[in-house]
Scaffold this motif. Structure first.
Motif, PDB file in Angstrom:
ATOM      1  N   ARG A 297       8.666  -8.953  -3.905  1.00  0.00           N
ATOM      2  CA  ARG A 297       8.703  -7.559  -4.354  1.00  0.00           C
ATOM      3  C   ARG A 297       7.420  -7.158  -5.087  1.00  0.00           C
ATOM      4  NH1 ARG A 297      11.732  -7.820  -0.984  1.00  0.00           N
ATOM      5  NH2 ARG A 297      13.913  -7.217  -0.907  1.00  0.00           N
ATOM      6  N   ALA A 298       6.296  -7.747  -4.678  1.00  0.00           N
ATOM      7  CA  ALA A 298       5.011  -7.406  -5.283  1.00  0.00           C
ATOM      8  C   ALA A 298       4.125  -6.638  -4.316  1.00  0.00           C
ATOM      9  CB  ALA A 298       4.295  -8.663  -5.754  1.00  0.00           C
ATOM     10  N   ALA A 299       4.723  -6.097  -3.238  1.00  0.00           N
ATOM     11  CA  ALA A 299       3.951  -5.330  -2.268  1.00  0.00           C
ATOM     12  C   ALA A 299       4.541  -3.936  -2.103  1.00  0.00           C
ATOM     13  CB  ALA A 299       3.908  -6.051  -0.924  1.00  0.00           C
ATOM     14  N   GLY A 300       5.088  -3.398  -3.181  1.00  0.00           N
ATOM     15  CA  GLY A 300       5.656  -2.057  -3.150  1.00  0.00           C
ATOM     16  C   GLY A 300       4.574  -0.994  -3.195  1.00  0.00           C
ATOM     17  N   PRO A 301       4.946   0.259  -2.908  1.00  0.00           N
ATOM     18  CA  PRO A 301       3.951   1.342  -2.914  1.00  0.00           C
ATOM     19  C   PRO A 301       3.310   1.567  -4.277  1.00  0.00           C
ATOM     20  CG  PRO A 301       6.192   2.201  -2.729  1.00  0.00           C
ATOM     21  CD  PRO A 301       6.283   0.732  -2.542  1.00  0.00           C
ATOM     22  N   GLU A 302       4.032   1.241  -5.356  1.00  0.00           N
ATOM     23  CA  GLU A 302       3.461   1.408  -6.686  1.00  0.00           C
ATOM     24  C   GLU A 302       2.353   0.387  -6.960  1.00  0.00           C
ATOM     25  OE1 GLU A 302       6.696  -1.580  -6.870  1.00  0.00           O
ATOM     26  OE2 GLU A 302       6.490   0.438  -6.019  1.00  0.00           O
ATOM     27  N   VAL A 303       2.292  -0.684  -6.123  1.00  0.00           N
ATOM     28  CA  VAL A 303       1.275  -1.723  -6.300  1.00  0.00           C
ATOM     29  C   VAL A 303       0.120  -1.547  -5.319  1.00  0.00           C
ATOM     30  CG1 VAL A 303       0.838  -4.207  -6.268  1.00  0.00           C
ATOM     31  CG2 VAL A 303       3.017  -3.344  -7.140  1.00  0.00           C
ATOM     32  N   ILE A 304       0.454  -1.365  -4.038  1.00  0.00           N
ATOM     33  CA  ILE A 304      -0.591  -1.314  -3.006  1.00  0.00           C
ATOM     34  C   ILE A 304      -0.959   0.109  -2.617  1.00  0.00           C
ATOM     35  CG2 ILE A 304       0.082  -3.571  -2.112  1.00  0.00           C
ATOM     36  CD1 ILE A 304       1.470  -2.173   0.206  1.00  0.00           C
ATOM     37  N   GLY A 305      -0.208   1.098  -3.094  1.00  0.00           N
ATOM     38  CA  GLY A 305      -0.568   2.490  -2.864  1.00  0.00           C
ATOM     39  C   GLY A 305       0.097   3.158  -1.681  1.00  0.00           C
ATOM     40  N   PHE A 306       0.868   2.425  -0.872  1.00  0.00           N
ATOM     41  CA  PHE A 306       1.572   3.026   0.264  1.00  0.00           C
ATOM     42  C   PHE A 306       2.771   2.137   0.605  1.00  0.00           C
ATOM     43  CE2 PHE A 306      -1.618   0.121   1.882  1.00  0.00           C
ATOM     44  CZ  PHE A 306      -0.954  -0.597   2.867  1.00  0.00           C
ATOM     45  N   PRO A 307       3.819   2.720   1.204  1.00  0.00           N
ATOM     46  CA  PRO A 307       4.990   1.917   1.564  1.00  0.00           C
ATOM     47  C   PRO A 307       4.733   1.111   2.829  1.00  0.00           C
ATOM     48  CG  PRO A 307       5.313   4.184   2.247  1.00  0.00           C
ATOM     49  CD  PRO A 307       4.003   4.152   1.506  1.00  0.00           C
ATOM     50  N   VAL A 308       5.272  -0.078   2.885  1.00  0.00           N
ATOM     51  CA  VAL A 308       5.157  -0.925   4.070  1.00  0.00           C
ATOM     52  C   VAL A 308       6.473  -0.833   4.838  1.00  0.00           C
ATOM     53  CG1 VAL A 308       4.731  -3.244   4.952  1.00  0.00           C
ATOM     54  CG2 VAL A 308       3.586  -2.472   2.873  1.00  0.00           C
ATOM     55  N   GLU A 309       6.497  -0.035   5.879  1.00  0.00           N
ATOM     56  CA  GLU A 309       7.739   0.217   6.609  1.00  0.00           C
ATOM     57  C   GLU A 309       7.918  -0.774   7.755  1.00  0.00           C
ATOM     58  OE1 GLU A 309      10.015   2.127   5.666  1.00  0.00           O
ATOM     59  OE2 GLU A 309       8.995   3.288   4.115  1.00  0.00           O
TER      60      GLU A 309
END
Length: 427
Positions: A297-309
């Motif tokens: 859960r460290a690749a959320g949009p709040e971290v990387i800047g966009f959602p990974v769908e």
């Protein structure tokens, strides 16, 4: 009594996991559901009788991935991701314990009862919203009204209730009682209507592809009776399609939002291909990230800047490409072996066959959403338990069952019975 409490906590965990209430209480409800699932495993272990079966390959792969992700997050100084990794590891341990219980077959009934409670809650709490959405209502300046059952995001609703439709369809095929068959078929249809009301197109596509795989397998390896039933069903569906072709086309155009400028056929999968390109580019941007990932859960949009769908890009970002591939292979190989076992006797085992279809569904659906490995919703918990149960060695399971039987000279059950006890509901 402890075992009954364990089953009760499991049912309550599944039910609570289906509620996505707003505000600050959301996290408490989600953590409470996960805590109840872990407690169910702990109580089952305390009750005794847990079968001594070695760890299966899926447990080793997932457990190693979670431990590795915890270490990566700890080194990166991400305390929250480290805690998430520990939580996922505890949930996996609880699933492993529950899958080794002598009453493991009753877990299917616990999940079905929890789903019935969730469906009843939706119909009681949100009847007008459900009917408005399933009818394909379009509001000016808003567009299609997408249903969010009990506050759940429409995309996640597609996973939870699309998987629920398969869970009840499995019971429809396996139960010998007519009234139970009809009730299971009704609940399967209600789950499917929830997916339609949510306009969860990824799940509808996944269900369609899963159905296509089922048709091909039955046509190739099914018995004469199964092929006959398949042909008759196809003829009936074709007849309905011809008679109601216009009405069906109009409804699907509305409910799938095909004419929408943002979700329609010209939107590029609602922009997902752009997001996927960014995600793949990020995976290959750093050699260390490529192999280690960022942590659970460290690749959320709040971290990387966009959602990974996409679950597969998300797995690479969280666990690294190597563990991401291993996790995916664990699901694919389990589904493949389950289909092989379901036809091993020459007559299709419907419980095993639909179990394989459930794994195919979540694999297909995960192309468009990141729910392949999760613990915060009912169907992900079911898939985790199912993955473990299907990978437990049938021979060892039979041996453990025979050694624990009383009287001690009781003969061992045949292998096909041993497979049925851990794979799905007994016939």
């Amino acid at each position: 009594m402890i075992r009954l409490f364990s089953q009760g906590m499991l049912g309550l965990a599944i039910y609570m996991g289906g509620w996505y209430v707003g505000g600050s209480i959301f996290q408490a409800v989600q953590l409470g559901a996960v805590g109840l699932f872990i407690a169910a495993g702990a109580l089952a272990l305390m009750a005794g009788g847990t079968r001594r079966i070695d760890l299966c390959a899926a447990e080793v792969i997932l457990g190693s991935a979670f431990v590795f992700a915890m270490l990566v997050a700890f080194v990166r100084g991400n305390a929250l991701s480290t805690e998430f990794g520990a939580m996922f590891l505890l949930v996996l341990a609880s699933a492993a314990v529950l899958a080794r219980q002598p009453w493991v077959a009753s877990i299917d009934g616990v999940f079905r009862c929890a789903y019935i409670a969730l469906i009843a809650s939706v119909l009681v709490v949100q009847p007008s919203e459900y009917l408005t959405s399933v009818a394909g209502t379009v509001e000016r300046a808003v567009g299609l009204v997408r249903f969010a059952p009990l506050g759940m995001h429409p995309n996640l609703s597609g996973l939870v209730y699309g998987g629920g439709s398969l869970l009840f369809f499995q019971h429809f095929l396996t139960t010998p009682r007519v009234h139970q068959k009809l009730f299971a078929l009704l609940l399967s249809a209600l789950c499917l209507s929830m997916v339609l009301a949510a306009s969860a197109r990824a799940s509808l596509l996944a269900l369609g592809l899963t159905g296509l795989i089922a048709v091909l397998l039955i046509a190739r390896r099914g018995s004469r009776r199964a092929r006959t039933a398949l042909i008759l069903s196809a003829i009936a569906l074709l007849a309905i399609g011809v008679v109601k072709a216009t009405a069906i086309a109009d409804y699907l155009t509305i409910i799938l939002d095909l004419d929408s400028p943002t979700r329609g056929v010209d939107s590029g999968a609602t922009g997902r291909e752009v997001i996927w390109q960014e995600g793949v580019k990020l995976v290959f941007s750093d050699a260390m990230l490529f192999f280690t990932g960022r942590g659970v859960r460290a690749a959320g949009p709040e971290v990387i800047g966009f959602p990974v769908e996409s679950s597969y890009i998300n797995l690479a970002l969280e666990h690294g490409v190597v563990f991401g591939l291993l996790i995916t292979l664990a699901f694919v190989v389990t589904a493949w072996r389950t289909f092989g076992r379901s036809f091993a006797t020459g007559v299709m085992n419907p419980a095993l066959f639909v179990s394989g279809l459930m794994l195919v569904f979540v694999l297909m659906q995960s192309i468009f959403n990141r729910y392949l490995v999760a613990v915060g919703n009912p169907y992900s918990l079911w898939i985790l338990l199912l993955l473990v149960r299907l990978n437990l060695n049938p021979a060892r399971l039979a041996s453990a069952s025979a050694s624990a039987a009383t009287p001690p000279r009781r003969p061992r059950p045949p292998l096909h019975q041993a497979v049925g006890t851990h794979a799905a509901s007994p016939p």
